[in-house]
Design an enzyme around this catalytic site. Sequence first.
Site, PDB file in Angstrom:
ATOM      1  N   LEU A   6      46.777 -38.642  31.153  1.00 37.53           N
ATOM      2  CA  LEU A   6      46.438 -39.010  29.782  1.00 37.53           C
ATOM      3  C   LEU A   6      45.113 -39.758  29.792  1.00 37.53           C
ATOM      4  O   LEU A   6      44.895 -40.618  30.651  1.00 37.53           O
ATOM      5  CB  LEU A   6      47.535 -39.904  29.184  1.00 37.53           C
ATOM      6  N   THR A   8      44.241 -42.010  27.961  1.00 37.07           N
ATOM      7  CA  THR A   8      44.468 -43.423  27.663  1.00 37.07           C
ATOM      8  C   THR A   8      45.156 -44.163  28.813  1.00 37.07           C
ATOM      9  O   THR A   8      45.353 -45.365  28.722  1.00 37.07           O
ATOM     10  CB  THR A   8      45.321 -43.569  26.399  1.00 37.07           C
ATOM     11  N   CYS A   9      45.492 -43.467  29.874  1.00 35.65           N
ATOM     12  CA  CYS A   9      46.207 -44.062  31.002  1.00 35.65           C
ATOM     13  C   CYS A   9      45.204 -44.721  31.960  1.00 35.65           C
ATOM     14  O   CYS A   9      44.294 -44.062  32.466  1.00 35.65           O
ATOM     15  CB  CYS A   9      47.007 -42.979  31.732  1.00 35.65           C
ATOM     16  N   ASP A  10      45.372 -46.019  32.195  1.00 30.79           N
ATOM     17  CA  ASP A  10      44.453 -46.743  33.085  1.00 30.79           C
ATOM     18  C   ASP A  10      44.430 -46.152  34.488  1.00 30.79           C
ATOM     19  O   ASP A  10      43.366 -46.042  35.099  1.00 30.79           O
ATOM     20  CB  ASP A  10      44.841 -48.216  33.165  1.00 30.79           C
ATOM     21  N   ARG A  13      42.412 -42.984  34.568  1.00 35.46           N
ATOM     22  CA  ARG A  13      40.976 -43.271  34.482  1.00 35.46           C
ATOM     23  C   ARG A  13      40.448 -43.803  35.805  1.00 35.46           C
ATOM     24  O   ARG A  13      39.333 -43.465  36.209  1.00 35.46           O
ATOM     25  CB  ARG A  13      40.705 -44.252  33.342  1.00 35.46           C
TER      26      ARG A  13
END
Length: 104
Positions: A6, A8-10, A13
């Site tokens: 995702l 938005t997933c740290d 990233r």
Amino acid sequence: MKIYGLKTCDTCRKAAKALPGADLVDIRAEPLAEDTLRAAHETFGDALVNTRSTTWRGLPEAERAAPPLDLLRRHPALMKRPLIDAGGTLYLGWGKDVQAALAG
């Protein structure tokens, strides 16, 4: 190399930043291809489903009992992240073992 997760997933990233040139594929916007999903399940089994996620905790008990592939098709965010495809070899998560395997 593809990183499935995702945007938005740290953790996803971090993996994308550490692996320059890898494509981060947001599985909410672009669900996993059926063959990739099946290969990941054959490789990692039920560990592919993140039972510690808020998505999992929000599911009714009856739905949690569904087969893992069905759950992941209906709720892509349930997949443990990231799933990394490095030339046909699959890695799950972003632990030290995966980082070491992909660092070279």
